[in-house]
Motif scaffolding. Structure first.
Motif, PDB file in Angstrom:
ATOM      1  N   LEU A  25     -43.490  15.470 -24.560  1.00 65.74           N
ATOM      2  CA  LEU A  25     -42.480  16.045 -23.661  1.00 65.74           C
ATOM      3  C   LEU A  25     -42.737  17.536 -23.434  1.00 65.74           C
ATOM      4  CD1 LEU A  25     -38.979  14.590 -24.613  1.00 65.74           C
ATOM      5  CD2 LEU A  25     -40.191  14.384 -22.448  1.00 65.74           C
ATOM      6  N   PHE A  26     -43.005  18.246 -24.534  1.00 66.20           N
ATOM      7  CA  PHE A  26     -43.235  19.684 -24.416  1.00 66.20           C
ATOM      8  C   PHE A  26     -44.496  19.968 -23.595  1.00 66.20           C
ATOM      9  CE2 PHE A  26     -45.387  23.504 -26.257  1.00 66.20           C
ATOM     10  CZ  PHE A  26     -44.592  24.444 -25.619  1.00 66.20           C
ATOM     11  N   TYR A  27     -45.537  19.195 -23.838  1.00 60.81           N
ATOM     12  CA  TYR A  27     -46.787  19.385 -23.110  1.00 60.81           C
ATOM     13  C   TYR A  27     -46.562  19.242 -21.596  1.00 60.81           C
ATOM     14  CZ  TYR A  27     -51.812  18.832 -22.061  1.00 60.81           C
ATOM     15  OH  TYR A  27     -53.083  18.986 -21.573  1.00 60.81           O
ATOM     16  N   ALA A  28     -45.849  18.178 -21.222  1.00 61.54           N
ATOM     17  CA  ALA A  28     -45.595  17.946 -19.793  1.00 61.54           C
ATOM     18  C   ALA A  28     -44.693  19.040 -19.215  1.00 61.54           C
ATOM     19  CB  ALA A  28     -44.962  16.571 -19.592  1.00 61.54           C
ATOM     20  N   MET A  29     -43.698  19.472 -20.005  1.00 63.59           N
ATOM     21  CA  MET A  29     -42.798  20.513 -19.504  1.00 63.59           C
ATOM     22  C   MET A  29     -43.528  21.851 -19.395  1.00 63.59           C
ATOM     23  SD  MET A  29     -39.181  19.593 -21.361  1.00 63.59           S
ATOM     24  CE  MET A  29     -38.220  20.851 -20.491  1.00 63.59           C
ATOM     25  N   GLN A  30     -44.472  22.105 -20.313  1.00 65.03           N
ATOM     26  CA  GLN A  30     -45.239  23.345 -20.230  1.00 65.03           C
ATOM     27  C   GLN A  30     -46.029  23.405 -18.921  1.00 65.03           C
ATOM     28  OE1 GLN A  30     -48.325  25.112 -20.098  1.00 65.03           O
ATOM     29  NE2 GLN A  30     -46.784  26.754 -20.245  1.00 65.03           N
TER      30      GLN A  30
ATOM     31  N   GLN B 179     -54.256  24.381 -28.325  1.00 64.39           N
ATOM     32  CA  GLN B 179     -55.331  24.239 -29.313  1.00 64.39           C
ATOM     33  C   GLN B 179     -55.657  22.758 -29.506  1.00 64.39           C
ATOM     34  OE1 GLN B 179     -54.513  25.930 -33.178  1.00 64.39           O
ATOM     35  NE2 GLN B 179     -56.568  25.459 -33.931  1.00 64.39           N
ATOM     36  N   TYR B 180     -54.623  21.929 -29.571  1.00 63.52           N
ATOM     37  CA  TYR B 180     -54.813  20.481 -29.674  1.00 63.52           C
ATOM     38  C   TYR B 180     -54.134  19.806 -28.489  1.00 63.52           C
ATOM     39  CZ  TYR B 180     -55.856  21.899 -34.454  1.00 63.52           C
ATOM     40  OH  TYR B 180     -56.380  22.526 -35.546  1.00 63.52           O
ATOM     41  N   PRO B 181     -54.863  19.615 -27.383  1.00 60.31           N
ATOM     42  CA  PRO B 181     -54.250  19.001 -26.190  1.00 60.31           C
ATOM     43  C   PRO B 181     -53.696  17.600 -26.519  1.00 60.31           C
ATOM     44  CG  PRO B 181     -56.345  19.996 -25.645  1.00 60.31           C
ATOM     45  CD  PRO B 181     -56.251  20.012 -27.139  1.00 60.31           C
ATOM     46  N   ILE B 182     -52.579  17.264 -25.865  1.00 57.04           N
ATOM     47  CA  ILE B 182     -51.845  16.038 -26.181  1.00 57.04           C
ATOM     48  C   ILE B 182     -52.338  14.877 -25.306  1.00 57.04           C
ATOM     49  CG2 ILE B 182     -49.515  15.042 -26.284  1.00 57.04           C
ATOM     50  CD1 ILE B 182     -49.831  17.412 -28.158  1.00 57.04           C
ATOM     51  N   GLU B 183     -52.405  13.688 -25.892  1.00 56.04           N
ATOM     52  CA  GLU B 183     -52.810  12.495 -25.137  1.00 56.04           C
ATOM     53  C   GLU B 183     -51.592  11.872 -24.442  1.00 56.04           C
ATOM     54  OE1 GLU B 183     -54.837   9.842 -27.774  1.00 56.04           O
ATOM     55  OE2 GLU B 183     -56.413  11.305 -28.221  1.00 56.04           O
ATOM     56  N   ILE B 184     -51.767  11.486 -23.181  1.00 56.86           N
ATOM     57  CA  ILE B 184     -50.678  10.837 -22.430  1.00 56.86           C
ATOM     58  C   ILE B 184     -51.167   9.456 -21.966  1.00 56.86           C
ATOM     59  CG2 ILE B 184     -49.002  11.070 -20.560  1.00 56.86           C
ATOM     60  CD1 ILE B 184     -48.731  13.516 -22.150  1.00 56.86           C
ATOM     61  N   PRO B 185     -50.926   8.405 -22.733  1.00 58.57           N
ATOM     62  CA  PRO B 185     -51.441   7.080 -22.372  1.00 58.57           C
ATOM     63  C   PRO B 185     -50.829   6.559 -21.074  1.00 58.57           C
ATOM     64  CG  PRO B 185     -50.626   7.122 -24.656  1.00 58.57           C
ATOM     65  CD  PRO B 185     -50.194   8.396 -24.012  1.00 58.57           C
ATOM     66  N   GLY B 186     -51.641   5.917 -20.264  1.00 64.14           N
ATOM     67  CA  GLY B 186     -51.141   5.257 -19.060  1.00 64.14           C
ATOM     68  C   GLY B 186     -50.947   6.183 -17.866  1.00 64.14           C
ATOM     69  N   VAL B 187     -51.123   7.498 -18.074  1.00 64.63           N
ATOM     70  CA  VAL B 187     -50.950   8.438 -16.953  1.00 64.63           C
ATOM     71  C   VAL B 187     -52.309   9.067 -16.624  1.00 64.63           C
ATOM     72  CG1 VAL B 187     -49.777  10.501 -16.117  1.00 64.63           C
ATOM     73  CG2 VAL B 187     -48.590   8.937 -17.675  1.00 64.63           C
ATOM     74  N   PRO B 188     -52.882   8.694 -15.480  1.00 69.60           N
ATOM     75  CA  PRO B 188     -54.186   9.281 -15.116  1.00 69.60           C
ATOM     76  C   PRO B 188     -54.077  10.807 -15.020  1.00 69.60           C
ATOM     77  CG  PRO B 188     -53.634   7.451 -13.661  1.00 69.60           C
ATOM     78  CD  PRO B 188     -52.415   7.740 -14.471  1.00 69.60           C
ATOM     79  N   ALA B 189     -55.141  11.487 -15.432  1.00 70.14           N
ATOM     80  CA  ALA B 189     -55.141  12.952 -15.414  1.00 70.14           C
ATOM     81  C   ALA B 189     -54.769  13.486 -14.027  1.00 70.14           C
ATOM     82  CB  ALA B 189     -56.510  13.470 -15.843  1.00 70.14           C
ATOM     83  N   LEU B 190     -55.298  12.829 -12.978  1.00 73.04           N
ATOM     84  CA  LEU B 190     -55.012  13.280 -11.606  1.00 73.04           C
ATOM     85  C   LEU B 190     -53.519  13.191 -11.290  1.00 73.04           C
ATOM     86  CD1 LEU B 190     -57.779  11.767  -9.300  1.00 73.04           C
ATOM     87  CD2 LEU B 190     -57.234  14.185  -9.628  1.00 73.04           C
ATOM     88  N   THR B 191     -52.892  12.091 -11.696  1.00 70.38           N
ATOM     89  CA  THR B 191     -51.457  11.905 -11.458  1.00 70.38           C
ATOM     90  C   THR B 191     -50.667  12.986 -12.184  1.00 70.38           C
ATOM     91  OG1 THR B 191     -51.842   9.535 -11.409  1.00 70.38           O
ATOM     92  CG2 THR B 191     -49.553  10.250 -11.635  1.00 70.38           C
TER      93      THR B 191
ATOM     94  N   SER C  57     -56.635   7.914 -18.309  1.00 74.27           N
ATOM     95  CA  SER C  57     -55.407   8.449 -18.914  1.00 74.27           C
ATOM     96  C   SER C  57     -55.694   9.815 -19.516  1.00 74.27           C
ATOM     97  CB  SER C  57     -54.901   7.512 -20.006  1.00 74.27           C
ATOM     98  OG  SER C  57     -54.455   6.313 -19.446  1.00 74.27           O
ATOM     99  N   LEU C  58     -54.783  10.749 -19.292  1.00 75.18           N
ATOM    100  CA  LEU C  58     -55.005  12.139 -19.674  1.00 75.18           C
ATOM    101  C   LEU C  58     -55.305  12.282 -21.166  1.00 75.18           C
ATOM    102  CD1 LEU C  58     -54.953  15.143 -18.779  1.00 75.18           C
ATOM    103  CD2 LEU C  58     -52.547  15.168 -19.458  1.00 75.18           C
ATOM    104  N   ASN C  59     -56.477  12.808 -21.448  1.00 73.71           N
ATOM    105  CA  ASN C  59     -56.926  13.135 -22.812  1.00 73.71           C
ATOM    106  C   ASN C  59     -57.136  11.938 -23.729  1.00 73.71           C
ATOM    107  OD1 ASN C  59     -57.007  15.881 -22.274  1.00 73.71           O
ATOM    108  ND2 ASN C  59     -54.883  16.199 -22.914  1.00 73.71           N
ATOM    109  N   VAL C  60     -56.813  10.714 -23.277  1.00 73.98           N
ATOM    110  CA  VAL C  60     -56.957   9.552 -24.154  1.00 73.98           C
ATOM    111  C   VAL C  60     -58.440   9.187 -24.263  1.00 73.98           C
ATOM    112  CG1 VAL C  60     -56.365   7.125 -24.536  1.00 73.98           C
ATOM    113  CG2 VAL C  60     -54.677   8.698 -23.559  1.00 73.98           C
TER     114      VAL C  60
END
Lengths: 488, 249
Positions: free
Chosen positions: A438-443, B85-97, B141-144
């Protein structure tokens, strides 16, 4: 001040469930309560043949001997079956009618719901856009079915159940109750006695239905239940894609919706059945809402037959439904894709049954449950292989997403393999919507609501992509609305 | 452009930053260096508004606007970007989206028009090519399943597309091999502009060979203990942080 806040809250609530309006349509009802006389009243209203009345009465007698099931993980006060109307219909002559004869008030209701019943408008739409034939069911009766002419030219029968009983009695008699027998369960049995209308589809051998078929169910009357019955038959080598949508006004009392859907699939035939269920879910405190107690089952009788159930369940106070596949034919296959969302005080106990009877049968289950608020969501699934189901295969994936701290998710899989060559796989995960995500997306600039929507849409993507395009867009919006205000 | 005054931050009631002050004018790149546990990441999270990082005193303003009164998305719309520093993974969401949703959300918050799909794709294609990124990767998916280097490149791509006023780069060099480090640094250098400020947080001097800072600050025990030009980084590389850790203690 408190009163102002309360009013604002109520207005917001109204906006959230935009289908919650009541329409002033002149209606007639069966006498309140349930008895043999009620069953006779419904049958007579519809001008049914004797065999149909007998079938209903038999179901009613069996129902009297049954007990309401208590095994589901849902809680609700005892239902008084005598305190409801079992038949409510817009006042008008019965019988098939063309669009021109339909009460304009009714057409306006469907327009408000975003459902076009005007063929010309659909025809005048963008070239190449998929077209939908619609059967519109208002409380207990089907008010109109569109595109009938074009469909019948292809040999496809698409009409209301009442009409089918009258005009296609042989087909109905042959298949009705052959997938879900009268006394299958308490609610199916009740439905068998008092079902009022629903859709009937027959696709003849080798025919690919030229357009998507859909039924739109609307409960309007107060204190009434809706008991529709749908029967779809895909004859050898036939294909049909069918969509079902449903809404109801916001009322403080609970209303019962006990439907039965039967699918019959013969050799090499395929049925794709999609549901976007958006019955009124009740308010924040859990007042009102629909009890959605539904029996849906497909019988893959034919070899290499195929059924695919896709459901997006966002509405109803309580959902109790397990769209199932009986995989009888050799090499037949069943699929179940589900998104079940519960928020506030909603309860859902839903899943599927894949019953492998034939050799080399295949099934696939992808279930995504999302719980928010104080809601509870249970996935309940059965995968079984008969001794004769050599080489049966199943893959099951159940994922639960929790939003907030007061909701619950349960997974209850039953697996029975009664022969050594069956191969069943089951994967399950439960995750909480992560604060880091959530924080990542909000950032990056997304508001909290937008961030939740994006993350949830990512979570349900595997299932959304199984829906027909237009429905997928609608479902995506519905997912967002259902979860509004669920974080923070 | 960025102005921090006497900032104190606690995490789970434990004070991490105490009375930190820092000014980064437009057009400048400042480096924050310091030993592990000095509070470097805390500073970046507190500026970005991560929940759990409680500001117990002081102020932080971007272009004169009080950052601390805003939620994270509002800070982003004001032009603050944090490279994680540690980018977060977002499953199911393409980076472009993800990127398009973010860009449009910022446009909306600033009352600007949404970017059209063709314009967006043109913009992203150009920036991705500069970072030597395979465009197909943006459909995943972003960062996955991304490698450490790919994740960092994705952060810089997001920065390039979102075009922030203030970019905070938190340990961007960690997990990068020498080639990736060069490409990422070139990407960052390409973003240097008279109307943009950057805060580069790093443990090692190595990154500063590629991204040459205008100023270097040493953060120890929650506050800035020394500031100087690029030569300060070289001194730290030679002599370590010992002297500053003792000074702060």
């Amino acid at each position: 001040m408190a009163a102002v806040a309360q009013t604002t809250e109520q207005v917001l609530e109204l906006e959230r469930y935009k289908h919650g309006f009541v329409s002033e349509i002149d209606q007639e009802f069966a006498p309140k309560g349930l008895s043999e006389a009620t069953v006779r009243f419904i049958s007579a209203k519809k001008g049914e043949p004797e065999w149909m009345l007998e079938w209903r009465l038999e179901a009613y007698r069996r129902w009297l001997a049954l007990e309401e099931p208590t095994w589901a993980r849902v809680g609700y006060p005892k239902i008084d079956y005598q305190d409801a109307y079992y038949y409510a219909a817009p006042k008008e002559k019965t019988g098939p009618k063309s669009l021109d004869e339909v009460d304009p008030e009714l057409l306006a209701v469907y327009e408000k719901l975003g459902i076009s019943l005007k063929e010309q408008e659909v025809l005048a739409g963008v070239e190449g856009a998929p077209r939908y034939a619609v059967d519109a069911v208002f409380d207990s009766v089907s008010v109109v079915t569109t595109f009938k002419k074009e469909l019948s030219a292809a040999g496809v029968i698409f009409c209301s159940m009442s009409e089918a009983i009258r005009d296609h009695g042989d087909l109905v008699r042959q298949y009705l109750g052959s997938v879900v027998p009268q006394s299958d369960n308490y609610f199916a049995c009740l439905n068998s006695a008092v079902f009022s209308d629903g859709s009937f589809v027959y696709v003849p051998p080798g025919v690919r239905c030229p357009m998507e078929l859909s039924t739109y169910f609307r409960i309007n009357a107060a204190e009434s239940g809706q008991f529709e019955r749908t029967l779809i038959i895909a004859d050898k080598g036939a294909y049909v894609s069918y969509l079902e949508g449903c809404t109801a006004p916001m009322r403080d009392e609970n209303q019962l919706h006990a439907a039965v859907v039967e699918l019959v699939v013969l050799d090499d035939a395929e049925i794709k059945y999609s549901t976007v269920q958006n019955w009124y879910p009740g308010d924040k405190e859990g007042r009102g809402g629909i009890y959605n107690f539904v029996t849906k089952r497909a019988d893959c009788r034919g070899d290499r037959s195929k059924v695919s159930w896709t459901q997006v369940e966002t509405g109803s106070a309580i959902t109790w439904k397990y769209p199932s596949c009986v995989l009888r034919g050799e090499g037949s296959s069943g699929e179940f894709y589900s998104i079940a969302i519960t928020n506030n005080r909603q309860q859902a106990d839903t899943g599927t049954k894949m019953i492998h009877l034939g050799a080399n049968t295949r099934s696939r289950i992808i279930a995504k449950g999302i719980s928010a608020g104080h809601s509870s969501s249970t996935y309940r699934g059965l995968v079984s292989a008969h001794p004769k189901a050599k080489g049966a295969r199943n893959f099951t994936q159940c994922d639960s997403l929790l939003i907030g701290k007061h909701c619950a998710a349960h997974t209850t899989p039953y697996i029975e393999a009664r022969n050594a060559s069956a191969k069943f796989e089951h994967e399950a995960t439960t995750t909480r919507l992560s604060d880091d995500q959530l924080f990542y997306a909000m950032q990056r600039g997304l508001s909290q609501e937008e961030a939740v929507q994006l993350l949830v849409n990512g979570f349900v993507k595997d299932v959304l992509q199984e829906l027909p395009m237009e429905f997928a867009v609608e479902a995506q919006k519905l997912v967002a609305i259902s979860l509004e205000g669920s974080v923070g | 452009m960025l102005s921090i005054r006497n900032l104190s931050v606690a995490v789970e009631d434990k004070p991490i930053l105490s009375g930190l002050s820092l000014d980064v004018p437009a057009g400048e790149v400042h480096a924050i260096m310091g030993p592990n546990g000095a509070g470097k990441s805390t500073l970046s999270y507190a500026l970005a508004g991560k929940p759990g990082y409680e500001v117990t005193g002081g102020s932080a303003a971007l272009d004169g606007a009080d950052l601390l009164a805003l939620d994270p998305s509002e800070r982003a719309a004001k032009g603050l970007f944090l490279s994680f520093q540690y980018p977060i993974e977002i499953p199911g969401v393409p980076a472009l989206t993800f990127l398009r949703t973010a860009l449009n959300a910022q446009h909306k918050a600033r009352g600007e028009a949404e970017i059209s799909a063709p314009d967006f794709l043109r913009l992203v294609r150009g920036k991705a090519a500069a970072l030597k990124m395979d465009f197909d990767m943006l459909k995943r998916s972003l960062n996955v399943g991304f490698s450490g280097g790919e994740k960092k490149r994705m952060e810089i791509l997001q920065m390039a597309v979102l075009s922030p006023r203030l970019a905070i780069l938190d340990e961007t060099d960690s997990g990068l091999d020498i080639d990736a480090l060069r490409i990422v640094s070139e990407g960052v250098n390409a973003m240097r502009a008279p109307d943009r400020a950057m805060l580069v947080i790093t443990h090692y001097q190595r990154l500063l060979d590629y991204i040459r800072p205008d100023k270097v600050h040493v953060l120890s025990a929650g506050t800035i203990v020394a500031s100087g030009g690029p030569e300060l980084a070289l001194e730290l590389e030679r002599e370590g942080y010992d002297k500053y850790v003792k000074a702060a203690a």
